[in-house]
Design a protein around this motif. Sequence first.
Motif, short mmCIF file in Angstrom:
data_model
loop_
_atom_site.label_atom_id
_atom_site.label_comp_id
_atom_site.label_asym_id
_atom_site.label_seq_id
_atom_site.Cartn_x
_atom_site.Cartn_y
_atom_site.Cartn_z
N VAL A 1 -10.22 32.51 6.45
CA VAL A 1 -9.76 31.46 5.54
C VAL A 1 -8.48 31.91 4.84
O VAL A 1 -7.49 31.17 4.79
CB VAL A 1 -10.85 31.10 4.50
CG1 VAL A 1 -10.31 30.20 3.41
CG2 VAL A 1 -12.05 30.44 5.20
N PHE A 2 -8.50 33.13 4.32
CA PHE A 2 -7.31 33.65 3.64
C PHE A 2 -6.11 33.75 4.59
O PHE A 2 -4.99 33.37 4.23
CB PHE A 2 -7.60 35.02 3.01
CG PHE A 2 -6.39 35.66 2.42
CD1 PHE A 2 -5.82 35.17 1.26
CD2 PHE A 2 -5.78 36.75 3.04
CE1 PHE A 2 -4.68 35.74 0.72
CE2 PHE A 2 -4.65 37.32 2.51
CZ PHE A 2 -4.09 36.82 1.35
N ALA A 3 -6.34 34.25 5.80
CA ALA A 3 -5.26 34.39 6.77
C ALA A 3 -4.65 33.04 7.14
O ALA A 3 -3.42 32.92 7.26
CB ALA A 3 -5.75 35.11 8.02
N ALA A 4 -5.48 32.04 7.30
CA ALA A 4 -4.99 30.70 7.63
C ALA A 4 -4.11 30.15 6.50
O ALA A 4 -3.03 29.59 6.75
CB ALA A 4 -6.15 29.75 7.91
N ILE A 5 -4.55 30.35 5.27
CA ILE A 5 -3.76 29.90 4.12
C ILE A 5 -2.46 30.70 4.03
O ILE A 5 -1.40 30.15 3.72
CB ILE A 5 -4.59 29.99 2.81
CG1 ILE A 5 -5.73 28.97 2.87
CG2 ILE A 5 -3.71 29.76 1.58
CD1 ILE A 5 -6.75 29.11 1.75
N ALA A 6 -2.52 31.98 4.34
CA ALA A 6 -1.31 32.82 4.31
C ALA A 6 -0.30 32.35 5.35
O ALA A 6 0.90 32.27 5.07
CB ALA A 6 -1.68 34.29 4.54
N VAL A 7 -0.77 32.03 6.55
CA VAL A 7 0.13 31.51 7.59
C VAL A 7 0.79 30.22 7.12
O VAL A 7 2.00 30.03 7.25
CB VAL A 7 -0.63 31.31 8.93
CG1 VAL A 7 0.19 30.49 9.90
CG2 VAL A 7 -1.01 32.65 9.52
N TRP A 8 -0.02 29.34 6.55
CA TRP A 8 0.52 28.07 6.03
C TRP A 8 1.59 28.34 4.97
O TRP A 8 2.67 27.74 4.99
CB TRP A 8 -0.61 27.22 5.44
CG TRP A 8 -0.14 26.01 4.70
CD1 TRP A 8 0.27 24.82 5.23
CD2 TRP A 8 -0.02 25.89 3.29
NE1 TRP A 8 0.64 23.97 4.23
CE2 TRP A 8 0.47 24.60 3.03
CE3 TRP A 8 -0.27 26.74 2.21
CZ2 TRP A 8 0.72 24.13 1.73
CZ3 TRP A 8 -0.03 26.28 0.93
CH2 TRP A 8 0.45 24.99 0.70
N ALA A 9 1.31 29.25 4.04
CA ALA A 9 2.25 29.54 2.95
C ALA A 9 3.55 30.13 3.48
O ALA A 9 4.64 29.77 3.03
CB ALA A 9 1.61 30.49 1.94
N ILE A 10 3.44 31.01 4.47
CA ILE A 10 4.64 31.64 5.03
C ILE A 10 5.50 30.61 5.76
O ILE A 10 6.73 30.60 5.61
CB ILE A 10 4.25 32.81 5.96
CG1 ILE A 10 3.67 33.95 5.12
CG2 ILE A 10 5.42 33.28 6.80
CD1 ILE A 10 2.96 35.03 5.92
N VAL A 11 4.86 29.73 6.50
CA VAL A 11 5.61 28.70 7.22
C VAL A 11 6.21 27.69 6.25
O VAL A 11 7.37 27.30 6.39
CB VAL A 11 4.71 28.00 8.27
CG1 VAL A 11 5.39 26.79 8.87
CG2 VAL A 11 4.31 28.98 9.36
N GLU A 12 5.44 27.26 5.27
CA GLU A 12 5.93 26.29 4.28
C GLU A 12 7.08 26.87 3.45
O GLU A 12 8.06 26.20 3.19
CB GLU A 12 4.80 25.83 3.35
CG GLU A 12 3.87 24.83 3.97
CD GLU A 12 4.52 23.49 4.21
OE1 GLU A 12 5.08 22.90 3.28
OE2 GLU A 12 4.46 23.03 5.37
N HIS A 13 6.88 28.09 2.97
CA HIS A 13 7.90 28.81 2.19
C HIS A 13 8.42 27.99 1.01
O HIS A 13 9.63 27.86 0.80
CB HIS A 13 9.05 29.24 3.10
CG HIS A 13 9.89 30.34 2.52
ND1 HIS A 13 9.40 31.60 2.35
CD2 HIS A 13 11.17 30.34 2.06
CE1 HIS A 13 10.36 32.34 1.80
NE2 HIS A 13 11.43 31.60 1.63
N THR A 14 7.48 27.42 0.23
CA THR A 14 7.84 26.68 -0.99
C THR A 14 7.15 27.34 -2.18
O THR A 14 6.24 28.16 -2.01
CB THR A 14 7.37 25.21 -0.90
OG1 THR A 14 5.95 25.18 -0.85
CG2 THR A 14 7.97 24.50 0.31
N ALA A 15 7.59 26.94 -3.37
CA ALA A 15 6.97 27.49 -4.58
C ALA A 15 5.48 27.14 -4.62
O ALA A 15 4.63 27.98 -4.97
CB ALA A 15 7.68 26.95 -5.82
#
Length: 161
Positions: free
Chosen positions: A31-45
């Motif tokens: 779950v954490f890794a999936a959210i991390a991938v999303w955050a890295i790709v999104e790259h927003t505040a």
Amino acid sequence: MSTLGVVLVAVAIAVGLVGIVVPVLPGGLLVFAAIAVWAIVEHTAVSWVVLGVAAALFITTEVVKYLWPVRRMRAADVRTWSLVAGGVLGIIGFFAIPVLGLLLGFVVGVYLAELSVRRDGRRAWASTVHALKGVALSVGVELTGALLATAAWVTGLVFSN
């Protein structure tokens, strides 16, 4: 992130949540890794804030899911050796009788280990019940943390669009 990317992250989160309840995968980590991938790709505040919340939840959950049940099992005098025996027989049981064998093997392992030390079936069963409650508590803590991280991710999705 594209719609397909969001769907893939959601599927990974769903698989992680199932992995917490059916301990085949490292569910919370997935779950954490999936959210991390999303955050890295999104790259927003917003995505970085969501990742920070998810990381805090993941770390807190990992600490609490081990400390709280262990403390309760020690208070009930459940031995570490019994948990190890339950874990080993649970793994063997998982392969002998898929999924259900994990639970059955754990119960039999803890019971037999406690019975060998206590020489009293009722006391061994009481320890086994305490061990099962500890495992259920651990799963519940991890599932709660992962669901809260998922809610933070969904909130982040809403605010980032």
